[in-house]
Scaffold this active site. Structure first.
Site, PDB file in Angstrom:
ATOM      1  N   HIS A   1       5.488  48.076  27.510  1.00 32.94           N
ATOM      2  CA  HIS A   1       6.213  49.123  28.258  1.00 32.94           C
ATOM      3  C   HIS A   1       7.730  48.920  28.143  1.00 32.94           C
ATOM      4  O   HIS A   1       8.473  49.866  27.842  1.00 32.94           O
ATOM      5  CB  HIS A   1       5.745  49.061  29.717  1.00 32.94           C
ATOM      6  CG  HIS A   1       6.416  50.036  30.634  1.00 32.94           C
ATOM      7  ND1 HIS A   1       5.704  51.019  31.301  1.00 32.94           N
ATOM      8  CD2 HIS A   1       7.702  50.164  31.031  1.00 32.94           C
ATOM      9  CE1 HIS A   1       6.560  51.726  32.046  1.00 32.94           C
ATOM     10  NE2 HIS A   1       7.767  51.222  31.909  1.00 32.94           N
ATOM     11  N   GLU A   2       8.173  47.681  28.370  1.00 32.78           N
ATOM     12  CA  GLU A   2       9.627  47.440  28.382  1.00 32.78           C
ATOM     13  C   GLU A   2      10.233  47.538  26.989  1.00 32.78           C
ATOM     14  O   GLU A   2      11.333  48.062  26.824  1.00 32.78           O
ATOM     15  CB  GLU A   2       9.932  46.075  29.009  1.00 32.78           C
ATOM     16  CG  GLU A   2       9.476  45.905  30.460  1.00 32.78           C
ATOM     17  CD  GLU A   2       9.863  47.050  31.379  1.00 32.78           C
ATOM     18  OE1 GLU A   2      10.914  47.682  31.161  1.00 32.78           O
ATOM     19  OE2 GLU A   2       9.092  47.330  32.317  1.00 32.78           O
ATOM     20  N   GLY A  40       8.789  45.055  35.713  1.00 26.84           N
ATOM     21  CA  GLY A  40       9.696  44.938  34.581  1.00 26.84           C
ATOM     22  C   GLY A  40      10.816  45.949  34.674  1.00 26.84           C
ATOM     23  O   GLY A  40      10.705  46.954  35.387  1.00 26.84           O
ATOM     24  N   HIS A  61      10.964  51.031  26.096  1.00 28.40           N
ATOM     25  CA  HIS A  61      12.204  51.551  26.695  1.00 28.40           C
ATOM     26  C   HIS A  61      13.390  51.347  25.751  1.00 28.40           C
ATOM     27  O   HIS A  61      14.301  52.178  25.694  1.00 28.40           O
ATOM     28  CB  HIS A  61      12.525  50.807  28.005  1.00 28.40           C
ATOM     29  CG  HIS A  61      11.910  51.416  29.238  1.00 28.40           C
ATOM     30  ND1 HIS A  61      12.202  52.694  29.658  1.00 28.40           N
ATOM     31  CD2 HIS A  61      11.049  50.908  30.149  1.00 28.40           C
ATOM     32  CE1 HIS A  61      11.536  52.946  30.783  1.00 28.40           C
ATOM     33  NE2 HIS A  61      10.828  51.884  31.100  1.00 28.40           N
ATOM     34  N   GLN A  79      17.420  51.357  31.632  1.00 29.18           N
ATOM     35  CA  GLN A  79      17.091  51.878  32.960  1.00 29.18           C
ATOM     36  C   GLN A  79      18.232  51.683  33.966  1.00 29.18           C
ATOM     37  O   GLN A  79      18.212  52.286  35.039  1.00 29.18           O
ATOM     38  CB  GLN A  79      15.822  51.215  33.503  1.00 29.18           C
ATOM     39  CG  GLN A  79      14.568  51.624  32.732  1.00 29.18           C
ATOM     40  CD  GLN A  79      13.342  50.980  33.331  1.00 29.18           C
ATOM     41  OE1 GLN A  79      13.026  49.831  33.024  1.00 29.18           O
ATOM     42  NE2 GLN A  79      12.672  51.702  34.213  1.00 29.18           N
ATOM     43  N   CYS A 135       6.466  53.242  36.395  1.00 29.56           N
ATOM     44  CA  CYS A 135       7.788  52.918  35.871  1.00 29.56           C
ATOM     45  C   CYS A 135       8.813  53.165  36.967  1.00 29.56           C
ATOM     46  O   CYS A 135       8.746  54.177  37.660  1.00 29.56           O
ATOM     47  CB  CYS A 135       8.078  53.802  34.659  1.00 29.56           C
ATOM     48  SG  CYS A 135       9.705  53.554  33.941  1.00 29.56           S
ATOM     49  N   LEU A 136       9.772  52.259  37.100  1.00 33.41           N
ATOM     50  CA  LEU A 136      10.793  52.424  38.142  1.00 33.41           C
ATOM     51  C   LEU A 136      11.662  53.656  37.890  1.00 33.41           C
ATOM     52  O   LEU A 136      12.306  54.152  38.819  1.00 33.41           O
ATOM     53  CB  LEU A 136      11.658  51.166  38.236  1.00 33.41           C
ATOM     54  CG  LEU A 136      10.926  49.910  38.726  1.00 33.41           C
ATOM     55  CD1 LEU A 136      11.864  48.717  38.738  1.00 33.41           C
ATOM     56  CD2 LEU A 136      10.312  50.138  40.107  1.00 33.41           C
TER      57      LEU A 136
HETATM   58 ZN    ZN Z   1       9.575  51.661  32.705  1.00 36.87          ZN
END
Ligand code: ZN
Length: 156
Positions: free
Chosen positions: A130-131, A46, A134, A51, A88-89
């Site tokens: 999670h997303e 995701g 963000h 991000q 997480c990226l």
């Molecule tokens: Zn993330």
């Protein structure tokens, strides 16, 4: 489509609350396509717009049955519990144990601004939570129990 630069933990853009998307524009469509390409390139499940430095409520997710492109996503129901590693990226090379609902129902708008609903379990439920966090300026590391650990990248 184009790859976008993924912002890393410590970048203040990741701690800001994102704005609703009132109407679809070609810029938002391009952003969504770029985010998907960036997510796949980074082998992520995701990616949320902040991000890549854009403070709008847009996320992309592919937990294996996607992709989902979610405009203005909102979690409307959760149940159960799952505990497992999450990454997480924006926090590359790390993971940590987070407890999440095992089932999530969310509503969102697609790229034609049609209202949609998605229900997910396990990884998809985890990814949606999670997303969406963000978009409110939160990273999963705030919820990790026992600290972060290194992840071995199988591609290297
Ligand atoms: Zn993330």
């Amino acid at each position: 489509m184009a790859l976008r630069t993924i912002r890393l933990q410590g970048d203040p853009v990741l701690n800001k609350v994102c704005r609703q998307i009132p109407e679809m524009t070609s810029r938002i469509r391009t952003l969504a396509e770029d985010m998907l390409e960036t997510m796949y390139e980074a082998n992520g499940v995701g990616l949320a717009a902040p991000q890549v430095g854009i403070l709008k409520r847009l996320v992309v997710i592919d937990a294996g049955d996607g992709p989902y492109i979610m405009v203005n996503p909102e979690i409307i129901e959760t149940s159960g519990e799952q505990t497992g590693d999450e990454g997480c990226l924006s926090v590359p090379g790390k993971a940590g144990e987070v407890t999440r609902p095992n089932y999530v129902k969310a509503k969102y708008y697609d790229l034609d601004m049609n209202e949609c609903e998605v229900t997910g379990e396990e990884l998809l439920a985890r990814a949606i939570c999670h997303e969406v966090e963000h978009l409110d300026g939160h990273l999963y590391v705030e919820k990790v129990k026992g600290g972060l650990h290194d992840v071995v990248n199988e591609d290297e």
